[in-house]
Motif scaffolding. Sequence first.
Motif, PDB file in Angstrom:
ATOM      1  N   UNK A 111       0.832  -1.182   0.000  1.00 44.75           N
ATOM      2  CA  UNK A 111       0.000   0.000   0.000  1.00 44.75           C
ATOM      3  C   UNK A 111       0.875   1.243   0.000  1.00 44.75           C
ATOM      4  N   UNK A 112       2.021   1.139   0.634  1.00 48.16           N
ATOM      5  CA  UNK A 112       2.948   2.260   0.624  1.00 48.16           C
ATOM      6  C   UNK A 112       2.304   3.557   1.066  1.00 48.16           C
ATOM      7  N   UNK A 113       2.472   4.557   0.278  1.00 44.19           N
ATOM      8  CA  UNK A 113       1.961   5.886   0.621  1.00 44.19           C
ATOM      9  C   UNK A 113       0.560   6.140   0.079  1.00 44.19           C
ATOM     10  N   UNK A 114      -0.087   5.116  -0.459  1.00 40.72           N
ATOM     11  CA  UNK A 114      -1.400   5.301  -1.097  1.00 40.72           C
ATOM     12  C   UNK A 114      -2.452   5.863  -0.152  1.00 40.72           C
ATOM     13  N   UNK A 115      -2.452   5.415   1.101  1.00 48.67           N
ATOM     14  CA  UNK A 115      -3.441   5.913   2.062  1.00 48.67           C
ATOM     15  C   UNK A 115      -3.211   7.399   2.331  1.00 48.67           C
ATOM     16  N   UNK A 116      -1.967   7.783   2.517  1.00 51.51           N
ATOM     17  CA  UNK A 116      -1.660   9.198   2.749  1.00 51.51           C
ATOM     18  C   UNK A 116      -2.021  10.034   1.524  1.00 51.51           C
ATOM     19  N   UNK A 117      -1.732   9.530   0.339  1.00 50.79           N
ATOM     20  CA  UNK A 117      -2.059  10.266  -0.876  1.00 50.79           C
ATOM     21  C   UNK A 117      -3.563  10.467  -1.007  1.00 50.79           C
ATOM     22  N   UNK A 118      -4.339   9.448  -0.654  1.00 58.06           N
ATOM     23  CA  UNK A 118      -5.801   9.577  -0.699  1.00 58.06           C
ATOM     24  C   UNK A 118      -6.289  10.608   0.313  1.00 58.06           C
ATOM     25  N   UNK A 119      -5.694  10.611   1.502  1.00 61.70           N
ATOM     26  CA  UNK A 119      -6.083  11.586   2.522  1.00 61.70           C
ATOM     27  C   UNK A 119      -5.752  13.008   2.075  1.00 61.70           C
ATOM     28  N   UNK A 120      -4.578  13.184   1.479  1.00 56.95           N
ATOM     29  CA  UNK A 120      -4.211  14.519   0.990  1.00 56.95           C
ATOM     30  C   UNK A 120      -5.128  14.957  -0.147  1.00 56.95           C
ATOM     31  N   UNK A 121      -5.541  14.015  -0.978  1.00 54.31           N
ATOM     32  CA  UNK A 121      -6.484  14.336  -2.048  1.00 54.31           C
ATOM     33  C   UNK A 121      -7.813  14.824  -1.485  1.00 54.31           C
ATOM     34  N   UNK A 122      -8.270  14.182  -0.420  1.00 55.32           N
ATOM     35  CA  UNK A 122      -9.508  14.610   0.237  1.00 55.32           C
ATOM     36  C   UNK A 122      -9.340  16.019   0.811  1.00 55.32           C
ATOM     37  N   UNK A 123      -8.199  16.278   1.428  1.00 58.10           N
ATOM     38  CA  UNK A 123      -7.949  17.616   1.978  1.00 58.10           C
ATOM     39  C   UNK A 123      -7.901  18.678   0.885  1.00 58.10           C
ATOM     40  N   UNK A 124      -7.487  18.295  -0.296  1.00 58.01           N
ATOM     41  CA  UNK A 124      -7.458  19.225  -1.422  1.00 58.01           C
ATOM     42  C   UNK A 124      -8.856  19.433  -2.006  1.00 58.01           C
ATOM     43  N   UNK A 125      -9.613  18.339  -2.146  1.00 56.97           N
ATOM     44  CA  UNK A 125     -10.881  18.403  -2.865  1.00 56.97           C
ATOM     45  C   UNK A 125     -12.063  18.884  -2.036  1.00 56.97           C
TER      46      UNK A 125
END
Length: 57
Positions: A1-15
Motif C-alpha cells: 500500500x505504501x503511501x497510497x493511504x496518505x495520498x488519498x487523505x491529501x487528495x480529500x484535503x485538497x478536494x
Amino acid sequence: MGSSIAEAAYGLLRDAPRELLAEGTCGRLAGGYEYGQLNALMSGCGQQASRSSSTTS
C-alpha cells in the motif's frame, strides 16, 4: 500500500474545500469520523506510548 493511504487523505484535503466553495456541499466528507470518535481514538495513543516506554526503561 505504501503511501497510497496518505495520498488519498491529501487528495480529500485538497478536494473537500474546493467542493464546498464551488458547490456549497460537503459530500466528500461523508463517512469520516465524528469528532468524539476521533478524539477517543487519539486519546488512547498517548497512553499506549507511555506504557511502552515505561516497560522498556
